[in-house]
Scaffold this motif. Sequence first.
Motif, PDB file in Angstrom:
ATOM      1  N   THR A 144       0.847  -1.191   0.000  1.00 24.22           N
ATOM      2  CA  THR A 144       0.000   0.000   0.000  1.00 24.22           C
ATOM      3  C   THR A 144       0.879   1.237   0.000  1.00 24.22           C
ATOM      4  O   THR A 144       2.028   1.201   0.462  1.00 24.22           O
ATOM      5  CB  THR A 144      -0.920   0.056   1.232  1.00 24.22           C
ATOM      6  OG1 THR A 144      -0.114   0.039   2.416  1.00 24.22           O
ATOM      7  CG2 THR A 144      -1.878  -1.125   1.250  1.00 24.22           C
TER       8      THR A 144
ATOM      9  N   THR B 187       0.714   5.392   1.106  1.00 22.87           N
ATOM     10  CA  THR B 187      -0.041   6.398   1.850  1.00 22.87           C
ATOM     11  C   THR B 187       0.745   7.692   1.867  1.00 22.87           C
ATOM     12  O   THR B 187       1.964   7.681   2.071  1.00 22.87           O
ATOM     13  CB  THR B 187      -0.309   5.938   3.296  1.00 22.87           C
ATOM     14  OG1 THR B 187      -0.881   4.623   3.278  1.00 22.87           O
ATOM     15  CG2 THR B 187      -1.254   6.893   4.016  1.00 22.87           C
ATOM     16  N   THR B 188       0.050   8.799   1.648  1.00 23.51           N
ATOM     17  CA  THR B 188       0.674  10.123   1.649  1.00 23.51           C
ATOM     18  C   THR B 188      -0.025  11.015   2.660  1.00 23.51           C
ATOM     19  O   THR B 188      -1.260  11.054   2.711  1.00 23.51           O
ATOM     20  CB  THR B 188       0.592  10.777   0.260  1.00 23.51           C
ATOM     21  OG1 THR B 188       1.211   9.922  -0.707  1.00 23.51           O
ATOM     22  CG2 THR B 188       1.285  12.131   0.247  1.00 23.51           C
ATOM     23  N   TRP B 189       0.765  11.723   3.451  1.00 25.29           N
ATOM     24  CA  TRP B 189       0.267  12.733   4.382  1.00 25.29           C
ATOM     25  C   TRP B 189       0.863  14.089   4.021  1.00 25.29           C
ATOM     26  O   TRP B 189       2.014  14.167   3.586  1.00 25.29           O
ATOM     27  CB  TRP B 189       0.667  12.423   5.820  1.00 25.29           C
ATOM     28  CG  TRP B 189       0.112  11.161   6.407  1.00 25.29           C
ATOM     29  CD1 TRP B 189      -0.995  11.021   7.194  1.00 25.29           C
ATOM     30  CD2 TRP B 189       0.676   9.842   6.303  1.00 25.29           C
ATOM     31  NE1 TRP B 189      -1.163   9.704   7.575  1.00 25.29           N
ATOM     32  CE2 TRP B 189      -0.151   8.968   7.049  1.00 25.29           C
ATOM     33  CE3 TRP B 189       1.798   9.316   5.647  1.00 25.29           C
ATOM     34  CZ2 TRP B 189       0.102   7.603   7.160  1.00 25.29           C
ATOM     35  CZ3 TRP B 189       2.050   7.962   5.742  1.00 25.29           C
ATOM     36  CH2 TRP B 189       1.207   7.123   6.485  1.00 25.29           C
TER      37      TRP B 189
ATOM     38  N   GLN C 263      -3.757  12.706   6.313  1.00 21.37           N
ATOM     39  CA  GLN C 263      -3.702  11.702   5.259  1.00 21.37           C
ATOM     40  C   GLN C 263      -4.444  12.198   4.025  1.00 21.37           C
ATOM     41  O   GLN C 263      -5.609  12.594   4.097  1.00 21.37           O
ATOM     42  CB  GLN C 263      -4.312  10.385   5.733  1.00 21.37           C
ATOM     43  CG  GLN C 263      -4.224   9.286   4.674  1.00 21.37           C
ATOM     44  CD  GLN C 263      -4.750   7.958   5.165  1.00 21.37           C
ATOM     45  OE1 GLN C 263      -4.312   7.455   6.197  1.00 21.37           O
ATOM     46  NE2 GLN C 263      -5.683   7.372   4.439  1.00 21.37           N
TER      47      GLN C 263
ATOM     48  N   GLN D 240      -3.634  10.522   0.629  1.00 17.36           N
ATOM     49  CA  GLN D 240      -3.696   9.425  -0.328  1.00 17.36           C
ATOM     50  C   GLN D 240      -3.548   8.096   0.398  1.00 17.36           C
ATOM     51  O   GLN D 240      -2.768   7.984   1.360  1.00 17.36           O
ATOM     52  CB  GLN D 240      -2.568   9.523  -1.365  1.00 17.36           C
ATOM     53  CG  GLN D 240      -2.608  10.752  -2.257  1.00 17.36           C
ATOM     54  CD  GLN D 240      -1.454  10.751  -3.247  1.00 17.36           C
ATOM     55  OE1 GLN D 240      -0.306  10.956  -2.870  1.00 17.36           O
ATOM     56  NE2 GLN D 240      -1.760  10.507  -4.521  1.00 17.36           N
ATOM     57  N   HIS D 241      -4.257   7.094  -0.063  1.00 10.90           N
ATOM     58  CA  HIS D 241      -4.059   5.729   0.442  1.00 10.90           C
ATOM     59  C   HIS D 241      -4.662   4.753  -0.554  1.00 10.90           C
ATOM     60  O   HIS D 241      -5.842   4.873  -0.904  1.00 10.90           O
ATOM     61  CB  HIS D 241      -4.703   5.523   1.813  1.00 10.90           C
ATOM     62  CG  HIS D 241      -4.520   4.122   2.326  1.00 10.90           C
ATOM     63  ND1 HIS D 241      -3.309   3.663   2.810  1.00 10.90           N
ATOM     64  CD2 HIS D 241      -5.380   3.069   2.383  1.00 10.90           C
ATOM     65  CE1 HIS D 241      -3.440   2.407   3.167  1.00 10.90           C
ATOM     66  NE2 HIS D 241      -4.678   2.014   2.916  1.00 10.90           N
TER      67      HIS D 241
ATOM     68  N   ILE E 181       5.442  10.167   2.701  1.00  9.55           N
ATOM     69  CA  ILE E 181       4.924   9.054   1.912  1.00  9.55           C
ATOM     70  C   ILE E 181       5.484   7.761   2.490  1.00  9.55           C
ATOM     71  O   ILE E 181       6.694   7.657   2.720  1.00  9.55           O
ATOM     72  CB  ILE E 181       5.323   9.179   0.431  1.00  9.55           C
ATOM     73  CG1 ILE E 181       4.898  10.544  -0.121  1.00  9.55           C
ATOM     74  CG2 ILE E 181       4.719   8.050  -0.388  1.00  9.55           C
ATOM     75  CD1 ILE E 181       5.523  10.871  -1.470  1.00  9.55           C
ATOM     76  N   GLU E 182       4.614   6.783   2.706  1.00  4.81           N
ATOM     77  CA  GLU E 182       5.062   5.520   3.292  1.00  4.81           C
ATOM     78  C   GLU E 182       4.580   4.335   2.470  1.00  4.81           C
ATOM     79  O   GLU E 182       3.423   4.266   2.058  1.00  4.81           O
ATOM     80  CB  GLU E 182       4.562   5.364   4.724  1.00  4.81           C
ATOM     81  CG  GLU E 182       5.037   4.061   5.376  1.00  4.81           C
ATOM     82  CD  GLU E 182       4.662   3.931   6.842  1.00  4.81           C
ATOM     83  OE1 GLU E 182       5.147   2.999   7.494  1.00  4.81           O
ATOM     84  OE2 GLU E 182       3.876   4.773   7.324  1.00  4.81           O
TER      85      GLU E 182
END
Length: 289
Positions: A209, A211-213, A218, A220-221, A276-277
């Motif tokens: 996945t 994910t953007t903060w 948050q 995007q996911h 971003i993770e």
Amino acid sequence: MRLVTFSSGGVPLLGALDDAGAVRDLSGAGLPHTMIGLIAAGPAMLAKAREALRTAPVVQGARLLAPIPRPAKNIFCVGKNYHEHAKEFAGSGFDATAKEVVPEAPVVFTKPPTCVIATGETIPGHLDPTDSTDYEGELAVVIGAGGRGIAKAEAMAAVFGYTIINDVTARTLQHRHRQWVLGKGIDGFGPMGPAIVTADAVPDVKALTITTWVNGEQRQHAPVADLIFDIPTLIETISAAITLEPGDIIATGTPAGVGLGFTPARFLKAGDVVRIEVPGIGVLENPVG
């Protein structure tokens, strides 16, 4: 294995992250001196790096660079490759490239090597004269063996590993020029990192996945499984025209939730922080200047 390029005393060196996240120095293990060199050397050299990691010394105060600080050629990027993002882009008023909402074939463009910066470095938003700087968190594929005319059925064997890219974009420039290179290719508009996770450590890339903060919120996911055109399709499409070489990078596209998708648009400004993770790879975090 999570491979990194780091700086110690101002010299770029090859390393890896251990299970605790510490940087370990692989530069004295008889390995190639650069990430691209290691990738090009093939599986036997990667196995040697994995063995060296067991006894490699921890580097105190290491500064992470982009895993490939200076790609050998432009980064291949794919636009409108998640269904919901394709819809938000089509409805934003910034898409001047095509009439269809969902592309019939992969939309491929490039970002120059001069756009690449490391995690922690400042995104130079001041270089965007239109004040329309946006973020795009993306999973990126790093090519290993490479080749030309790679079939979908054989494409995953060409993958060395994966990293994270922020496809930073000046939206007004992207729209104005009817193509995307100038809006996306500004110096420093390509944060990359923090590491390359090798393909053998990712048994099912579709399960990852992203994910953007922005400033802790948050935005995007999505799972990689939501890609319109999957990784084998992208490798087949690009390699049909252009030879893929060791260390080449393909940014696979961004999910919905970018700044232009809000009403009004929520573009980046000085002082913002984009995080971003992708679990297994790590966190790419950059302030905006």
